[in-house]
Scaffold this active site. Structure first.
Site, PDB file in Angstrom:
ATOM      1  N   GLU A  40       0.936  -1.183   0.173  1.00 35.62           N
ATOM      2  CA  GLU A  40       0.025  -0.162  -0.148  1.00 35.62           C
ATOM      3  C   GLU A  40       0.846   1.224   0.173  1.00 35.62           C
ATOM      4  O   GLU A  40       1.956   1.346   0.731  1.00 35.62           O
ATOM      5  CB  GLU A  40      -0.838   0.069   1.207  1.00 35.62           C
ATOM      6  CG  GLU A  40      -1.786   1.241   1.292  1.00 35.62           C
ATOM      7  CD  GLU A  40      -2.685   1.131   2.516  1.00 35.62           C
ATOM      8  OE1 GLU A  40      -3.717   0.576   2.576  1.00 35.62           O
ATOM      9  OE2 GLU A  40      -2.394   2.024   3.285  1.00 35.62           O
TER      10      GLU A  40
ATOM     11  N   PHE B 269       0.582   5.624  -0.089  1.00 34.50           N
ATOM     12  CA  PHE B 269      -0.181   6.886  -0.243  1.00 34.50           C
ATOM     13  C   PHE B 269       0.413   7.983  -0.864  1.00 34.50           C
ATOM     14  O   PHE B 269       1.525   8.152  -1.185  1.00 34.50           O
ATOM     15  CB  PHE B 269      -0.575   7.286   1.229  1.00 34.50           C
ATOM     16  CG  PHE B 269       0.784   8.071   2.077  1.00 34.50           C
ATOM     17  CD1 PHE B 269       1.013   9.245   2.024  1.00 34.50           C
ATOM     18  CD2 PHE B 269       1.501   7.123   2.738  1.00 34.50           C
ATOM     19  CE1 PHE B 269       2.248   9.751   2.575  1.00 34.50           C
ATOM     20  CE2 PHE B 269       2.475   7.622   3.477  1.00 34.50           C
ATOM     21  CZ  PHE B 269       2.963   8.810   3.554  1.00 34.50           C
ATOM     22  N   PRO B 270      -0.417   8.858  -1.367  1.00 28.94           N
ATOM     23  CA  PRO B 270       0.167  10.057  -2.328  1.00 28.94           C
ATOM     24  C   PRO B 270       0.892  10.997  -1.314  1.00 28.94           C
ATOM     25  O   PRO B 270       0.199  11.550  -0.557  1.00 28.94           O
ATOM     26  CB  PRO B 270      -1.066  10.646  -3.036  1.00 28.94           C
ATOM     27  CG  PRO B 270      -2.152  10.394  -2.136  1.00 28.94           C
ATOM     28  CD  PRO B 270      -1.668   8.929  -1.466  1.00 28.94           C
ATOM     29  N   PRO B 271       2.202  11.428  -1.590  1.00 27.64           N
ATOM     30  CA  PRO B 271       2.790  12.693  -0.595  1.00 27.64           C
ATOM     31  C   PRO B 271       2.211  13.771  -0.951  1.00 27.64           C
ATOM     32  O   PRO B 271       1.647  14.020  -1.939  1.00 27.64           O
ATOM     33  CB  PRO B 271       4.346  12.304  -1.073  1.00 27.64           C
ATOM     34  CG  PRO B 271       4.569  11.056  -1.899  1.00 27.64           C
ATOM     35  CD  PRO B 271       2.909  10.757  -2.492  1.00 27.64           C
TER      36      PRO B 271
ATOM     37  N   GLY C 229     -14.850   5.887   4.184  1.00 33.55           N
ATOM     38  CA  GLY C 229     -13.899   7.022   4.587  1.00 33.55           C
ATOM     39  C   GLY C 229     -14.465   7.606   5.873  1.00 33.55           C
ATOM     40  O   GLY C 229     -15.816   7.228   6.478  1.00 33.55           O
ATOM     41  N   ASP C 230     -13.729   8.398   6.380  1.00 32.73           N
ATOM     42  CA  ASP C 230     -14.049   9.020   7.557  1.00 32.73           C
ATOM     43  C   ASP C 230     -14.504  10.283   7.355  1.00 32.73           C
ATOM     44  O   ASP C 230     -14.279  11.142   6.530  1.00 32.73           O
ATOM     45  CB  ASP C 230     -12.553   9.372   8.348  1.00 32.73           C
ATOM     46  CG  ASP C 230     -11.925   8.257   8.816  1.00 32.73           C
ATOM     47  OD1 ASP C 230     -12.660   7.320   9.409  1.00 32.73           O
ATOM     48  OD2 ASP C 230     -10.675   8.162   8.507  1.00 32.73           O
TER      49      ASP C 230
ATOM     50  N   HIS D 251     -14.791  -1.731  13.798  1.00 28.20           N
ATOM     51  CA  HIS D 251     -14.757  -0.300  13.357  1.00 28.20           C
ATOM     52  C   HIS D 251     -14.703   0.741  14.692  1.00 28.20           C
ATOM     53  O   HIS D 251     -15.359   0.428  15.473  1.00 28.20           O
ATOM     54  CB  HIS D 251     -15.698   0.102  12.481  1.00 28.20           C
ATOM     55  CG  HIS D 251     -15.465   1.238  11.520  1.00 28.20           C
ATOM     56  ND1 HIS D 251     -15.453   2.324  11.952  1.00 28.20           N
ATOM     57  CD2 HIS D 251     -14.965   1.571  10.305  1.00 28.20           C
ATOM     58  CE1 HIS D 251     -15.177   3.476  11.277  1.00 28.20           C
ATOM     59  NE2 HIS D 251     -14.869   2.900  10.002  1.00 28.20           N
TER      60      HIS D 251
ATOM     61  N   ASP E 188     -15.558   3.776  15.049  1.00 23.36           N
ATOM     62  CA  ASP E 188     -16.945   3.996  15.236  1.00 23.36           C
ATOM     63  C   ASP E 188     -18.182   3.259  15.598  1.00 23.36           C
ATOM     64  O   ASP E 188     -19.106   4.080  15.905  1.00 23.36           O
ATOM     65  CB  ASP E 188     -17.459   4.964  14.010  1.00 23.36           C
ATOM     66  CG  ASP E 188     -16.405   6.177  13.694  1.00 23.36           C
ATOM     67  OD1 ASP E 188     -15.945   6.551  14.498  1.00 23.36           O
ATOM     68  OD2 ASP E 188     -16.290   6.356  12.265  1.00 23.36           O
TER      69      ASP E 188
ATOM     70  N   GLN F 127      -8.130  -3.991   8.386  1.00 22.11           N
ATOM     71  CA  GLN F 127      -7.229  -3.015   9.098  1.00 22.11           C
ATOM     72  C   GLN F 127      -6.208  -3.529   9.603  1.00 22.11           C
ATOM     73  O   GLN F 127      -6.200  -4.724   9.936  1.00 22.11           O
ATOM     74  CB  GLN F 127      -8.301  -2.190  10.200  1.00 22.11           C
ATOM     75  CG  GLN F 127      -7.721  -1.075  10.736  1.00 22.11           C
ATOM     76  CD  GLN F 127      -8.668  -0.279  11.825  1.00 22.11           C
ATOM     77  OE1 GLN F 127      -9.166  -1.219  12.666  1.00 22.11           O
ATOM     78  NE2 GLN F 127      -8.888   0.713  11.497  1.00 22.11           N
TER      79      GLN F 127
END
Length: 644
Positions: A21, A23-25, A112-113, A157, A159, A186
């Protein structure tokens, strides 16, 4: 090719598989360098890679570009994350169209959050409330073109505090029945807990691939942050192993490799054959884990003999070790690798990212946990800590209480103040009582032992150095006066200041002639070269103390884009380690997030309430300042100026 088809091939061959995985910097340079890193990591033969997606489509351009490059340039089967929170249908359609255009056939569909407090959150588009809605929509629009993954939560989760395991798993099963093809979980550190959850999933009728998420521990603070935020259980043995080494970054990383390899081996022994490794855009730990488990052969590529033992942060020419040589991109500066360099160096030059003040050119620069601008705490707890402020004085009191340890978090913090804050606590309290709200700081340190209980870090036997810096929000009525003080009070001060709307004021970039004059004054104060305006560096390190080095990197003309090292350490048998760098590009990247956090805090409260209106106004009117005092031997200089 679809991920499930590749997994089926591996299963038919009786082989385990793994995926990465990324992530975009936050910066363009970081993204460009990540492309190179992905190209090198391609040699590790991941079955597929995934690229994360920022909340509300905040990383739309970078995520789609990163996914397209991984798929089309590097030939890696790519799965693009896609969240539906705070996303309208048009943006979802655009993202899916971009993915298909790039030949991507795999999507990880996530809720998503929420972009604000759950209590007052309303989705932008009624089409998308939960991840299952996104799964159904993709199937309706694209049929079987996309292979769709969904998230699984072995520990629940964060939440969903009131749901049982069976209820959580039933929701997961509904997503699969709606059209999902596989599950990525996760992260976790309790292997027995995961195995029990996986067994429960199978018992309740889930038959698709379930791929466990493995996140190697790269730093103690990052580990603590993500486990607290996502409510990840930390086994007692893991906590006990980390406690005595938490200040030694290398030992923490070594333990992270050991733990991840042990987890994978335990999972293999239980019949789990696929693993999704959250790389955090770092390379070396991932390779070492795969080597230890036996998935890849140990690296055999070696550096050239002259590179093997030569330190990267000092002059290596055979002539006199002059400053002119030392400033050629290497002196007290993180090494910038090139894809053609030997693997041993290029894979590890940014092994120790330090959040927003790491090297902005690093592929790992940005949101190390992938959460970005968020409050790092659930809304209920946030309201308990921060109450309902209705005046600037209320905000000041919250900041003071945090500095004094009376509340554990502020919206911009990841935890309680670090131990080193004790050295400047009185000064910080004074700042915040005056309405100068501090969100980051460190004291000046000159050669303290690396084992010092307040400021020490790294291996034993070393010495650490810090320039004092403070980061603070300043009210609109005080911005002009603060800028004037910082410009005129001392040649040792460098600062950046920015508003939410994009205005930037600084003495570290701008008028070259003015800054060259400042450099000349600083050199004279340091007993360096005379103030003659010359741009040529001196020929002896004895004539230019290290305190001036950040100002003369590459010659005077390069100050306008220079980097300022504010933390470094010297350790036996090691290169100079420089984990904290402040520069324009990193400040501007953090500026955007810092002001977004005001908006996140604002959205905890009902629209139109006194608290919501106050926070909205502050976020709009205040400026963010970053101030560095470059004389690391002066413990009080920065405070004498800021508090004057």
């Amino acid at each position: 090719m679809k991920i499930v088809d590749k997994i089926a091939q591996k299963s038919a061959e009786g082989k385990p598989f793994y995926s990465f995985e990324y992530f975009p910097p936050k910066t363009t340079q970081g993204l460009s360098n990540l492309f190179d890193r992905i190209g090198r990591m391609q040699s590790l033969s991941p079955t597929f890679v995934t690229c994360t997606w920022g909340a509300g489509g905040s990383t739309f351009d970078k995520t789609t570009e990163l996914s397209a490059v991984a798929q089309t340039v590097h030939g890696l089967e790519t799965c693009m994350h896609l969240t539906c929170t705070n996303m309208d249908r048009g943006k979802v359609d655009d993202a899916l169209a971009e993915a298909k255009k790039a030949g991507i056939q795999n999507i990880l569909a996530l809720r998503g959050d929420p972009p604000r407090g759950q209590e007052y959150w309303t989705q932008i588009d009624d089409t998308f409330v939960h991840a299952i809605d996104l799964v159904r929509y993709i199937r309706q629009q694209y049929g079987d073109y996309f292979c769709i993954g969904v998230a699984g939560y072995p520990e629940g989760h964060m939440d969903s505090t009131d749901l049982t395991n069976d209820q959580e798993i039933s929701y997961l099963k509904e997503k699969i029945e709606a059209g999902a093809d596989f599950v990525l979980t996760q992260l976790f550190y309790d292997v027995d807990g995961f195995l029990a959850w996986e067994k429960q999933c199978r018992a309740l009728g889930i038959t698709c691939p379930i791929i466990p998420g493995i996140m190697p521990i790269q730093s103690y603070n990052g580990f603590r942050r993500i486990t607290n935020l996502a409510k990840i259980r930390v086994p007692a043995a893991v906590a006990a192993a980390l406690e005595p080494i938490q200040s030694d970054d290398q030992k923490v990383k070594d333990y992270g490799v050991e733990l991840a390899a042990k987890m994978i081996q335990q999972l293999l022994g239980a019949g789990i054959t696929g693993f999704h490794i959250c790389t955090l855009n770092l390379e070396k730990s991932v390779r070492l884990i795969l080597e230890r488990v036996g998935f890849v052969r140990p690296a055999t590529q070696a550096r050239a003999p002259q590179q093997l033992n030569a330190p990267t942060h000092v002059n290596t020419n055979e002539g006199a070790p002059g400053i002119a040589d030392a400033t050629k991109e290497s002196y007290l500066n993180p090494l910038i690798w090139k894809p053609t360099e030997a693997q041993g160096r290029s894979e590890s030059w940014d092994d120790f990212p330090n959040g927003r003040w790491g090297d902005a050119r690093s592929p790992a620069f940005g949101d190390l946990d992938g959460y970005g601008a968020s409050l790092k705490v659930e809304p209920r707890k946030a309201l308990e800590m921060w109450k309902r402020p209705t005046s600037a004085e209320d905000i000041s009191n919250l900041f003071v209480e945090f500095i004094q340890g009376k509340i554990p978090l502020l919206p911009w913090s990841e935890g309680s103040p670090l131990p080193e804050t004790e050295a400047i606590q009185t000064r910080l309290v004074s700042c915040n009582e005056r309405g100068l709200w501090t969100v980051g700081s460190q004291p000046a340190v000159s050669g303290k032992p690396s084992t010092d209980p307040l400021v020490g870090w790294g291996p034993k036997g070393g010495y650490v150095y810090q320039k004092a810096f403070v980061e603070l929000f300043v009210g609109p009525q005080e911005v002009a006066a603060m800028v004037q003080k910082l410009r005129t009070s001392s040649p040792w001060i460098t600062f950046f200041a920015a508003s939410r709307d994009g205005e930037v004021v600084t003495n570290a970039t701008g008028d070259v002639l003015e800054e060259q004059k400042k450099i000349a004054e600083l050199k004279k104060a340091c007993n360096g070269t005379p103030s003659n305006g010359s741009s040529k560096a001196t020929s002896s390190t004895q004539e230019m103390p290290v305190c001036a080095a950040p100002f003369i990197k590459g010659g005077d003309d390069e100050l306008v884009e220079g980097s300022n090292a504010v933390t470094w350490g010297v350790f036996p048998g090691k290169e100079i380690i420089q984990p904290t760098v402040i520069e324009k590009v990193s400040f501007l990247a953090w500026r955007d997030e810092a002001f977004e956090i005001w908006r996140e805090w604002e959205h905890l409260y009902p629209k139109g309430s006194a608290s919501q209106k106050l926070l909205h106004q502050i976020g709009h009117d205040y400026w963010l300042f970053n101030v560095v005092h470059n004389d690391f031997k002066d413990e009080n200089g920065i405070w004498d100026i800021v508090l004057a």
